[in-house]
Design a protein around this motif. Structure first.
Motif: not given
Length: 261
Positions: A13-17, A61-66, A80-85
């Motif tokens: 369910g997670v779209p790859p970038l 991509e969010g890895y740093g926030s995690e 800001a980027n919709p796909e990355a968000f």
């Protein structure tokens, strides 16, 4: 035609970038050096933000926030980027971590955070001084802003004003980056990121002619196909000296400068 790299092995369910060069990604073996280079700084910062309220600006991509959320009280990742968000929102579910779409120039509430993290992005923005002033308004008392950027002297060819990265608008020498941060903050500590452990050994081997040896023996691709994925965050280290030779700079900024209308 250049090969397009896509993230591997994402959860259902997670779209790859796709790797575009604008941001680094985990789960792409060919990108592992850059991912670990960025991850090392996130882990260093995360160890200093235990129990804090944190915003990770331009979180990608969010890895740093995690990583930050492993010890922080709460983390907001802004992208800001919709796909990355959308990828980050689906990829990193944690009770103390949420993601919002927004611009680094305007997002966030005054005095809402103990720390602002802004890594490898200030070289992309049109008015970096204004962005830093905005971050200063987001800080609670005794808050800290962490900002990183590549070192012009090691990312660009000698004598040039910028590397070939089309996403970068401005790249900095150490004194330039320090001066920029001091336009918004009264206290700035500048650190440099350097190779350590196996990357330091590889660096020394290159000085001794390793490039010629692996090319002559036909080992270049087999060697780097194994070496690059083996790199970890511990193969990088932060220190406060020799900054002209640093890979990246990390500014630790405190005490926003008084605003004079």
């Amino acid at each position: 035609m250049a090969e397009t790299y896509i993230q591997r092995d994402q959860p259902a369910g997670v779209p790859p970038l796709a790797l575009t060069g604008e941001r680094t990604l985990p789960d792409v073996p060919a990108e592992n050096y850059w991912y670990r280079r960025h991850l090392a700084v996130y882990e260093w910062i995360g160890a200093r933000l235990i129990g804090k309220r944190v915003v990770d600006m331009a979180c990608g991509e969010g890895y740093g926030s995690e990583v930050l959320a492993r010890g922080a009280e709460s983390v907001l990742g802004v992208e800001a980027n919709p796909e990355a968000f959308e990828h980050a929102r689906l990829r990193y579910p944690r009770q103390n971590l949420r993601f919002e779409r927004g611009l680094v120039e305007t997002h966030g509430g005054e005095g809402s955070f103990d720390a602002v993290v802004f890594l490898q992005t200030i070289e992309h923005v049109h008015d970096p001084a204004a962005v830093l002033r905005h971050f200063a308004t987001l800080l609670a008392p005794d808050g800290v802003v962490y900002v990183s950027t590549p070192n012009l002297l090691t990312i660009a060819p000698p004598g040039t004003a910028k590397s070939s990265n089309p996403w970068h608008l401005k790249e900095y020498r150490a004194h330039e980056f320090d001066a920029l941060c001091r336009t918004a903050f009264g206290q700035v500590e500048l650190l440099g990121l350097f190779h350590a452990r196996r990357l330091r050994a590889h660096e020394l081997a290159l000085r001794l002619g390793w490039d010629a040896v692996h090319a002559r023996l036909g080992l270049t691709k087999p060697f780097y196909d194994r070496f690059t994925p083996s790199i970890t965050a511990s193969d990088f280290a932060l220190r406060a000296y020799g900054l002209d030779r640093a890979l990246d700079f990390l500014a630790v900024c405190e005490a926003p400068r008084p605003h004079h209308p």
